[in-house]
Scaffold this motif. Structure first.
Motif, PDB file in Angstrom:
ATOM      1  N   VAL A 133      12.846 -25.325   8.456  1.00 15.24           N
ATOM      2  CA  VAL A 133      11.578 -24.958   7.809  1.00 15.24           C
ATOM      3  C   VAL A 133      10.988 -23.717   8.463  1.00 15.24           C
ATOM      4  CG1 VAL A 133       9.213 -25.700   7.329  1.00 15.24           C
ATOM      5  CG2 VAL A 133      11.106 -27.299   7.014  1.00 15.24           C
ATOM      6  N   ARG A 134      11.058 -23.643   9.786  1.00 18.24           N
ATOM      7  CA  ARG A 134      10.548 -22.446  10.468  1.00 18.24           C
ATOM      8  C   ARG A 134      11.323 -21.201  10.032  1.00 18.24           C
ATOM      9  NH1 ARG A 134       7.136 -23.839  14.632  1.00 18.24           N
ATOM     10  NH2 ARG A 134       7.317 -25.973  15.398  1.00 18.24           N
ATOM     11  N   ALA A 135      12.651 -21.326   9.961  1.00 17.67           N
ATOM     12  CA  ALA A 135      13.462 -20.184   9.550  1.00 17.67           C
ATOM     13  C   ALA A 135      13.149 -19.782   8.118  1.00 17.67           C
ATOM     14  CB  ALA A 135      14.950 -20.525   9.692  1.00 17.67           C
ATOM     15  N   LEU A 136      12.933 -20.767   7.251  1.00 18.93           N
ATOM     16  CA  LEU A 136      12.630 -20.464   5.849  1.00 18.93           C
ATOM     17  C   LEU A 136      11.273 -19.786   5.720  1.00 18.93           C
ATOM     18  CD1 LEU A 136      13.297 -20.639   2.859  1.00 18.93           C
ATOM     19  CD2 LEU A 136      12.322 -22.951   2.837  1.00 18.93           C
ATOM     20  N   VAL A 137      10.271 -20.295   6.440  1.00 17.80           N
ATOM     21  CA  VAL A 137       8.937 -19.695   6.370  1.00 17.80           C
ATOM     22  C   VAL A 137       8.957 -18.276   6.934  1.00 17.80           C
ATOM     23  CG1 VAL A 137       6.564 -19.854   7.240  1.00 17.80           C
ATOM     24  CG2 VAL A 137       7.722 -21.896   6.381  1.00 17.80           C
TER      25      VAL A 137
END
Length: 453
Positions: A302-306
């Motif tokens: 999720v961090r990488a996607l955001v």
């Protein structure tokens, strides 16, 4: 300095430190090439993992040899010191690169990447052995830059009031396409940073509700969100969208899949139109169907996607019971640690998170009334504590096939409204959708384009 720059810098540091330390760290990974966003970083990490699998100490020479053995003789470690965006920072010190990150206002994004790396790379203890001086400098210097220190109310209140009076903050809610939720319950949508727990027995349509909310957010409001499903496969999730938008029922779609030569022209047109609607929508929906994801993996992804798509503001996790990780001998304590991690991630990245939770089914089955009660979340009570909203779903059809098609969501915990407010929705399992009093607003917008198959 952008995300790809930092990924390359991290890997460049990996090749300059003790090779055996890197091998040891790689063995504790839940991190694969796809966790990186940059193509060169993905490729390099694949060679690093291959070396570690063979107990080969990791350095520039061994990784170069592994790249050649895997069919890429042109790979050079020095390429990690060039930016894919055209800037060349060969010879720049870690301190200089960290200052560049702060100067360009990208500190928060970079720290999110560092935290994700810290959790994945070294069992949440220390990332220094993997990332070297660059990460050490960023972790000590940039965290204060991104998280900041407490700010005086006097410094913020005028801007806050101005946002209210001028309408600058209007439309910040995460809407799900149901007036009962967007207007009546939340007065503008769930707020970013809020954790919404939905609980129901198997068959209560939890997954279907969450998917419809996410799809509506993208199709109707141009929102961006991610569906992490440990329950359904990507194919099942996509089929549900086609059932809904093409108006081809579930049984017929399965038959077409088995015998595509029986597809009639009208059905082909409906499927092509539905695919066009999805591919051309202004919003975006990302899907991850990794089986048994760990909470570390969810955080990292999720961090990488955001970081890659800052417009992401909605997260669906289906469902909590399939998430691995969290420490504690008792299930309640393990779930509690997972709950806090998800709640913290939600707040830090300013997401509206829909978390699906199973109740104590034995307790429900053992009594006359089948409506969920707060006590049915006994093992999942930590989720209730961390949540801003708790919706208890009751589907009478689970226990009585002749019952009318109607879903009841009792909001046992609700921010800003009296508890136990009830929302009524209508399931349409023939077309795998949830509607508002029988009306699907997304389809109504396309009325005249989509008809019955």
């Amino acid at each position: 300095m952008k995300t790809a720059d930092v990924e390359r810098a991290l890997l460049d540091c990996c090749l300059d430190i003790d090779g055996e330390q890197v091998v040891s760290a790689v063995r504790r990974l839940g991190l694969g090439p796809t966790h990186f966003t940059d193509a060169l970083a993905q490729e390099t990490w694949g060679y690093v993992v291959a070396c570690a699998d063979e107990d080969v100490p990791i350095n520039r020479a061994t990784v170069r040899a592994k790249a050649a053995a895997m069919g890429n003789p042109t790979w050079k470690a020095d390429d990690l010191r060039t930016s894919p965006y055209g800037d060349d920072w060969i010879g720049a010190s870690p301190e200089d690169m960290a200052r560049t990150v702060i100067k360009e206002g990208r500190a928060k994004e970079m720290v999110n990447r560092m935290r994700a790396a810290k959790r994945d790379l070294d069992s949440m203890r220390s990332v220094e052995a993997v990332a070297g001086e660059l990460t050490r400098y960023l972790m000590t210097l940039v965290i204060s830059e991104s998280r900041g220190v407490p700010i005086s109310v006097a410094e913020e209140i005028e801007s806050h009031v101005d946002g209210i009076l001028t309408g600058r903050d209007a439309g910040m809610g995460v809407k799900v396409g149901f007036p009962e939720i967007d207007a009546d319950l939340t007065a503008g949508g769930f707020k970013r940073g809020e954790l919404v727990v939905l609980s129901g027995v198997p068959g209560a349509c939890k997954s279907l509700i969450a998917q419809c909310w996410l799809d509506n957010h993208a199709l109707e409001f141009g929102g961006h969100g991610v569906f992490i499903s440990a329950e359904l496969s990507r194919a099942e999730i996509h089929d549900r969208r086609l059932n809904r938008l093409a108006r081809i029922d579930t049984k017929r779609l399965r038959a077409i899949r088995e015998k595509p030569d029986e597809l009639v022209p009208a059905e082909r047109q409906l499927l092509e139109e539905a695919a066009q609607v999805i591919s051309s929508m202004t919003g975006a929906v990302y899907v991850d169907d990794t089986a048994g994801p760990t909470v570390d993996e969810i955080e990292a992804k999720v961090r990488a996607l955001v970081a890659r798509d800052p417009k992401v503001d909605m997260l669906v996790i289906d469902y909590a019971g399939r998430v691995e990780g969290g420490e504690g001998r008792e299930e309640r304590l393990r779930l509690g640690r997972i709950s806090r991690r998800i709640a913290n991630l939600t707040k830090e990245l300013r997401l509206a998170t829909i978390l699906l939770v199973q109740p104590n089914q034995k307790a429900v089955e053992g009594r006359e009334s089948k409506r969920l009660e707060r006590r049915d979340l006994a093992e999942s009570s930590e989720y209730e504590r961390d949540a801003h909203w708790v919706g208890l779903i009751h589907n009478p059809a689970v226990y009585d096939p002749k019952a009318p098609a109607k879903l009841e969501i009792v909001w046992a915990k609700a921010r800003g409204v009296a508890p136990n407010k009830t929302t009524w929705l209508v399931p349409d399992l023939k077309y795998m959708t949830i509607t508002s009093q029988g009306r699907d607003r997304v389809l109504q917008r396309r009325q005249g384009e989509v008809g019955e198959a």
